[in-house]
Scaffold this active site. Structure first.
Site: not given
Ligand code: PNS
Length: 161
Positions: A19, A43, A92, A129
């Site tokens: 990150h 989560k 990745r 993570s």
């Molecule tokens: O580190 P991660 O868990 O891969 O991150 C995922 C994240 C936080 C980027 C994604 O879950 C997100 O954007 N969550 C916010 C809720 C949202 O906007 N959902 C619709 C996505 S189209």
């Protein structure tokens, strides 16, 4: 809406050197990068929001122009509140692509937000993570994979289990 601010969202449970690498490289292209920590309760993160924020802040403390913040709800609504029009995501491997493409297209459909994908540094392309937590849980060293403060907190957390 500004393209000067790029938002780099994630759960950051915990932040890894993969990150941090993306954040540093994104900062070379955008004057202001906001690391936006999602609070997604579904989560069930290992670390609390406060812990994840503290670790992320510590990890980017040497990077000027980088801010750490937390958000709840839809990412596009957070971007609107911040006046930002650009998302940065790291890729990745091909396994990341399907879901990232889906989210990028949905975010664009909802609010015109553009997602800039950056390929992971090959030094960290195996890293997540989840894998860091799994290895640390069984007492293995994660030095070089996460910032020192994260390594310290992982040790402390799993020692207590
Ligand atoms: O580190 P991660 O868990 O891969 O991150 C995922 C994240 C936080 C980027 C994604 O879950 C997100 O954007 N969550 C916010 C809720 C949202 O906007 N959902 C619709 C996505 S189209």
């Amino acid at each position: 809406m500004s393209s000067l601010t790029a938002v780099y969202p994630g759960t950051f449970d915990p932040i890894t050197n993969g990150h941090v690498d993306i954040i540093g490289r994104a900062r070379r292209h955008f004057p202001h990068v906001v690391v936006a920590l999602s609070q997604n309760p579904s989560k069930a993160p290992l670390f609390s929001k406060e812990e994840r924020l503290a670790m992320a802040k510590e990890a980017v403390s040497g990077l000027p122009g980088v801010e750490v913040d937390a958000f709840e709800g839809l990412l596009v609504d957070y971007l609107a509140r911040r006046g930002a029009a650009v998302l940065v995501k790291g890729l990745r491997a091909i396994g990341d692509f399907d879901y990232e493409l889906q989210m990028a297209q949905m975010n664009h459909r909802m609010s015109g937000v553009e997602t800039f994908f950056m390929v992971a540094n090959p030094l960290y392309s195996f890293l997540s993570s989840s894998i860091v937590k799994e290895v640390a849980r069984f007492g293995r060293d994660v030095e070089g994979l996460v910032p020192p403060e994260v390594a310290r907190r992982l040790k402390e957390r799993f020692r207590a289990e």
